[in-house]
Design a protein around this motif. Structure first.
Motif, mmCIF file in Angstrom:
data_model
loop_
_atom_site.group_PDB
_atom_site.id
_atom_site.type_symbol
_atom_site.label_atom_id
_atom_site.label_comp_id
_atom_site.label_asym_id
_atom_site.label_seq_id
_atom_site.Cartn_x
_atom_site.Cartn_y
_atom_site.Cartn_z
ATOM 1 N N GLN A 70 0.407 7.098 2.086
ATOM 2 C CA GLN A 70 -0.716 8.017 2.300
ATOM 3 C C GLN A 70 -2.011 7.265 2.592
ATOM 4 O O GLN A 70 -2.836 7.687 3.397
ATOM 5 C CB GLN A 70 -0.891 8.907 1.072
ATOM 6 C CG GLN A 70 0.232 9.902 0.897
ATOM 7 C CD GLN A 70 0.334 10.866 2.074
ATOM 8 O OE1 GLN A 70 -0.557 11.652 2.306
ATOM 9 N NE2 GLN A 70 1.395 10.783 2.851
ATOM 10 N N GLN A 71 -2.176 6.106 1.928
ATOM 11 C CA GLN A 71 -3.377 5.286 2.149
ATOM 12 C C GLN A 71 -3.363 4.712 3.578
ATOM 13 O O GLN A 71 -4.381 4.671 4.271
ATOM 14 C CB GLN A 71 -3.346 4.149 1.128
ATOM 15 C CG GLN A 71 -4.635 3.384 1.009
ATOM 16 C CD GLN A 71 -4.470 2.106 0.190
ATOM 17 O OE1 GLN A 71 -3.404 1.835 -0.389
ATOM 18 N NE2 GLN A 71 -5.527 1.325 0.148
ATOM 19 N N GLN A 77 -9.291 13.624 0.940
ATOM 20 C CA GLN A 77 -8.428 12.563 0.395
ATOM 21 C C GLN A 77 -7.084 12.479 1.123
ATOM 22 O O GLN A 77 -6.310 11.562 0.900
ATOM 23 C CB GLN A 77 -8.145 12.825 -1.093
ATOM 24 C CG GLN A 77 -9.371 12.827 -1.958
ATOM 25 C CD GLN A 77 -9.087 13.469 -3.311
ATOM 26 O OE1 GLN A 77 -7.938 13.626 -3.715
ATOM 27 N NE2 GLN A 77 -10.149 13.850 -4.000
ATOM 28 N N LYS A 85 -4.000 7.474 6.094
ATOM 29 C CA LYS A 85 -5.426 7.849 6.054
ATOM 30 C C LYS A 85 -6.259 6.863 6.884
ATOM 31 O O LYS A 85 -7.168 7.262 7.607
ATOM 32 C CB LYS A 85 -5.901 7.874 4.592
ATOM 33 C CG LYS A 85 -7.309 8.394 4.385
ATOM 34 C CD LYS A 85 -7.370 9.899 4.573
ATOM 35 C CE LYS A 85 -8.813 10.385 4.605
ATOM 36 N NZ LYS A 85 -8.918 11.763 5.097
ATOM 37 N N ALA A 138 0.837 -1.215 0.000
ATOM 38 C CA ALA A 138 0.000 0.000 0.000
ATOM 39 C C ALA A 138 0.869 1.261 0.000
ATOM 40 O O ALA A 138 2.013 1.247 0.453
ATOM 41 C CB ALA A 138 -0.898 -0.005 1.238
ATOM 42 N N GLU A 139 0.307 2.355 -0.509
ATOM 43 C CA GLU A 139 0.972 3.665 -0.450
ATOM 44 C C GLU A 139 0.943 4.166 0.990
ATOM 45 O O GLU A 139 -0.038 3.947 1.701
ATOM 46 C CB GLU A 139 0.192 4.678 -1.306
ATOM 47 C CG GLU A 139 0.265 4.443 -2.793
ATOM 48 C CD GLU A 139 1.650 4.706 -3.348
ATOM 49 O OE1 GLU A 139 2.338 5.599 -2.804
ATOM 50 O OE2 GLU A 139 2.038 3.994 -4.287
#
Ligand code: SF4
Length: 330
Positions: free
Chosen positions: A39-40, A305, A43, A36-37
């Motif tokens: 940022q994801q 986002q 979040k 996964a990124e």
């Protein structure tokens, strides 16, 4: 097991449950978390706090994929080499998941053991001794059950205030109980008052109605998260002057500081902050990421986002309410 242990560091069970369920839906395997990124991942953690935990969790997943074929290691040394896993977390995981005789020493366990031996110094000053005790007491035949029972005893019976000794199986051995001092132990540290930082924060608008946000450097308490730029007010400085100076230093641009949007108070473990948030208008210069990793112009709707610290979520909410009524620079 690993994810829940990390989430439960410094966070209560009832808060963790919905995060854990959502997390396991998003990243059901170590491989999916590793791929996964960042940022994801940030979040998905947004609102749980102590973001070093999630950055380490993500890096540890990548290390497990790289060095252990994506399978969580069973050797204590390998587990301790993973980012974000200290001795008590390793003990919690290895004893609970693999029934290995590895001791634990979380906050609840420290309290129980300190009372058991009527420890005459604050636990922080007797860590080595408490580890020896936790190791010596551990039942090698059933380490999982023993560690779980020890944590449960601390959480439900040997509580910080008014321990319920009548329900405790250790009254015979407990020195604090036998001396009648169980409510006075463990001894506490005398703590200095926590620092309070006054911060000027800018919601910078451009002529297209976009807002400037920046991503904090990877290190530090809120590393990798997005925020509205700003900084600490110097002695004798007004909020407006602070915002103007900070934005020039951090982003290299000139702004006009407008009306106050909101004041947000937030308490972290070791300090508290008051965020004085003002609407600002971009006047001159191209923004540069001088003291941050990245900057972006985004619309109000796009803010969702990006992972933000909890204190910034109140700013976003205030922005939504405000902009529902009017645009700040018309
Ligand atoms: S006897 Fe009381 S103070 Fe001692 S371990 Fe049990 S609950 Fe804690």
């Amino acid at each position: 097991m690993w994810v829940s242990e990390i989430m439960l560091q410094q966070t209560q069970v009832k808060t963790v449950i919905p995060y854990f369920q959502r997390w396991m839906g998003l990243f059901p395997t170590i491989q999916q978390l590793a791929a996964a990124e960042q940022q994801q991942v940030l979040k998905a953690w947004q609102g749980l706090g102590y973001y070093a935990r999630v950055r380490n969790l993500h890096q540890a997943a990548q290390k497990i994929v790289l060095n252990h074929n994506g399978i969580f290691p069973k050797q204590l040394e390998s587990v301790l080499s993973l980012p974000g896993i200290g001795r008590t977390t390793a003990g919690g995981i290895l004893s609970a998941a693999f029934d290995q005789p590895v001791p634990i020493l979380d906050g609840n366990v420290k309290r129980v053991l300190a009372r058991l031996v009527a420890l005459q110094v604050p636990p922080r000053r007797a860590i080595a001794h408490l580890w020896e005790l936790s190791t010596a007491l551990l039942d090698p035949q059933q380490p999982c059950n023993f560690n779980q029972a020890l944590m449960d005893l601390g959480a439900t019976v040997c509580t910080p205030r008014q321990p319920d000794c009548d329900r405790c199986p250790w009254t015979f051995h407990c020195q604090a109980y036998n001396l009648g001092v169980q409510s006075e132990l463990p001894m506490s540290e005398t703590r200095a008052p926590i620092p309070h930082k006054i911060i000027g924060v800018a919601v910078i608008w451009n002529d297209q109605g976009q807002i400037l946000i920046d991503r904090r450097p990877q290190t530090g308490l809120l590393g990798g998260l997005w925020e509205f730029p700003g900084g600490k007010v110097e002695p004798g400085e007004t909020i407006e002057a602070c915002i103007q100076r900070e934005i020039q230093e951090e982003l290299g641009i000139g702004i006009e500081v407008g009306d106050r949007l909101i004041v947000v108070d937030h308490t972290y473990t070791h300090f508290k902050v008051t965020l004085n948030v003002h609407h600002c208008r971009h006047l001159s210069g191209e923004p540069q990421p001088i003291e941050c990793d990245e900057i972006r112009w985004v619309t109000l709707n796009e803010l969702d986002q990006y992972p933000f610290p909890k204190a910034n979520l109140q700013i976003i909410e205030a922005l939504r309410e405000f902009c529902h009524l009017k645009y700040p620079f018309t």
